[in-house]
Write an enzyme that holds these catalytic residues in place. Structure first.
Site, PDB file in Angstrom:
ATOM      1  N   LYS A  54       0.841  -1.198   0.000  1.00 13.98           N
ATOM      2  CA  LYS A  54       0.000   0.000   0.000  1.00 13.98           C
ATOM      3  C   LYS A  54       0.875   1.246   0.000  1.00 13.98           C
ATOM      4  O   LYS A  54       0.637   2.196  -0.737  1.00 13.98           O
ATOM      5  CB  LYS A  54      -0.909   0.002   1.245  1.00 13.98           C
ATOM      6  CG  LYS A  54      -2.019  -1.037   1.195  1.00 13.98           C
ATOM      7  CD  LYS A  54      -2.696  -1.238   2.549  1.00 13.98           C
ATOM      8  CE  LYS A  54      -3.688  -2.407   2.459  1.00 13.98           C
ATOM      9  NZ  LYS A  54      -4.272  -2.784   3.739  1.00 13.98           N
TER      10      LYS A  54
ATOM     11  N   GLN B   1      -5.014  -1.837   9.876  1.00 16.97           N
ATOM     12  CA  GLN B   1      -4.877  -3.135   9.213  1.00 16.97           C
ATOM     13  C   GLN B   1      -5.451  -4.237  10.104  1.00 16.97           C
ATOM     14  O   GLN B   1      -5.122  -4.334  11.288  1.00 16.97           O
ATOM     15  CB  GLN B   1      -3.386  -3.405   8.906  1.00 16.97           C
ATOM     16  CG  GLN B   1      -3.118  -4.688   8.149  1.00 16.97           C
ATOM     17  CD  GLN B   1      -3.667  -4.683   6.724  1.00 16.97           C
ATOM     18  OE1 GLN B   1      -3.769  -3.635   6.081  1.00 16.97           O
ATOM     19  NE2 GLN B   1      -4.032  -5.848   6.225  1.00 16.97           N
TER      20      GLN B   1
ATOM     21  N   ASP C 189     -11.617   2.592   4.709  1.00 17.36           N
ATOM     22  CA  ASP C 189     -12.137   1.243   4.440  1.00 17.36           C
ATOM     23  C   ASP C 189     -13.667   1.218   4.353  1.00 17.36           C
ATOM     24  O   ASP C 189     -14.238   0.199   3.936  1.00 17.36           O
ATOM     25  CB  ASP C 189     -11.735   0.295   5.575  1.00 17.36           C
ATOM     26  CG  ASP C 189     -10.378  -0.362   5.365  1.00 17.36           C
ATOM     27  OD1 ASP C 189     -10.114  -0.821   4.242  1.00 17.36           O
ATOM     28  OD2 ASP C 189      -9.601  -0.425   6.333  1.00 17.36           O
TER      29      ASP C 189
HETATM   30  N1  GUN Z   1      -7.107  -6.987   6.103  1.00 16.55           N
HETATM   31  C1  GUN Z   1      -7.412  -7.679   4.981  1.00 16.55           C
HETATM   32  N2  GUN Z   1      -8.080  -6.902   4.104  1.00 16.55           N
HETATM   33  C2  GUN Z   1      -8.201  -5.687   4.690  1.00 16.55           C
HETATM   34  C3  GUN Z   1      -8.800  -4.462   4.276  1.00 16.55           C
HETATM   35  O1  GUN Z   1      -9.370  -4.327   3.186  1.00 16.55           O
HETATM   36  N3  GUN Z   1      -8.717  -3.441   5.158  1.00 16.55           N
HETATM   37  C4  GUN Z   1      -8.113  -3.571   6.367  1.00 16.55           C
HETATM   38  N4  GUN Z   1      -8.104  -2.506   7.164  1.00 16.55           N
HETATM   39  N5  GUN Z   1      -7.545  -4.684   6.776  1.00 16.55           N
HETATM   40  C5  GUN Z   1      -7.598  -5.745   5.939  1.00 16.55           C
END
Ligand code: GUN
Length: 295
Positions: free
Chosen positions: A49, A93, A116
């Site tokens: 990311k 995360q 998110d």
């Molecule tokens: N862990 C796995 N996929 C995601 C996601 O899309 N967002 C977040 N915050 N954690 C994750």
């Protein structure tokens, strides 16, 4: 033989376009990612990311906490980020360690910075037909990919395997908003193959081998969200690709399908939040971003 739903190609196009807009504007949105512990998979995702953000001109800050961090310390940091006008987007995360109440953490995020779309306000808006600040990244990426290949959704039977808040539930609602007939399957579902065989669009978000021979309808569309290493160390998805690619009309590869689209959506969502918070109405006109049709 199925047509490949090429997530890398679409990612490259959308992000190249986003970079041009950001370069022209001379502005730099900021995304803060909170990573707790040292789960290797989470670290890889978070570093990806960051790399993608920096290439685009999005500032990305990773705040790494030890696995035994106190919940209060995380909450205090989130309150601070909520107030900090230089921060446009916050991502925690997941998964978090057991001793931390994930709901408390997510609920603390300002919905206007919730990149998110996981806060109860944004999630509730999605489920009540209102517009959330942003849509969850993986479902949004899947819809961008289906739309890119002009795959019809209205009236189709979409079967989703997996009922997580990250993928299954929001995707079900987003497909319902687009007039699909939606079935969600999960670990307690009986006679799974009887259901998957009726799917026009099959989405699997399990993280294990689940779709094997004789489980798909001819010419269905297969979206594989799972990614893991098999017993030989080979990266694969939930779906037996050799079989499914013979039967389906379209299929996502693993890797190179849904994964790149999730990161693409995260970048789009970051800029979307930045746009709402910072840009004037005139400036927003230069920031028409790739979006899904009920956005
Ligand atoms: N862990 C796995 N996929 C995601 C996601 O899309 N967002 C977040 N915050 N954690 C994750």
């Amino acid at each position: 033989m199925a047509t490949i739903l090429d997530g890398k190609k679409l990612r490259d196009r959308i992000l190249a376009d986003l970079k041009i807009r950001l370069d022209k504007s001379g502005k730099k949105p900021t995304l803060v990612v909170i990573l707790v512990g040292d789960d290797p998979a989470s670290r890889i995702y978070v570093n990806n990311k960051k790399k993608t953000a920096e290439k685009l001109g999005i500032k990305s800050v990773i705040l790494n906490y030890p696995a035994d961090v106190a919940e209060k310390e995380l909450l205090d940091k989130i309150y601070e980020l909520n107030e900090d006008i230089s921060v446009n987007a916050i991502l925690v995360q997941l998964p978090l360690p057991e001793h931390i109440n994930k709901d408390n953490i997510i609920n603390a995020i300002n919905p206007a910075k919730d990149v998110d779309g996981f806060t109860p306000s944004n999630f509730g808006k999605l489920f009540s037909g209102q517009k959330p600040h942003v849509y969850p990244c993986t479902p949004k990426g899947i819809l961008l990919l289906l739309d890119e290949y002009n795959i019809e959704i209205a009236g189709k039977h979409a079967v989703i395997i997996g009922r997580s808040n990250i993928v299954g539930k929001p995707l079900a609602q987003m497909l319902l908003n687009r007039n699909a007939t939606v079935t969600i399957c999960h670990s307690h579902t009986q006679n799974l193959a009887d259901i998957t065989k009726t799917a026009d669009i099959l989405v699997s978000a399990v993280g294990g081998k689940i779709i094997e021979e004789n489980m798909l309808k001819n010419d269905c569309v297969v979206v594989d969200v799972g990614i893991f290493k098999d017993e030989n160390g080979k990266t694969r998805g939930d779906v037996n690709f050799e079989y499914a690619s013979q039967v389906a009309s379209y299929i996502t590869p693993v890797p190179g399908g849904v994964g790149p689209m999730t990161i693409t959506s995260l970048m789009l969502n970051t800029v979307e939040l930045f746009k709402e918070q910072v840009l004037s109405p005139a400036e927003r006109l230069n920031f028409e971003l790739s979006s899904i049709s009920d956005e």
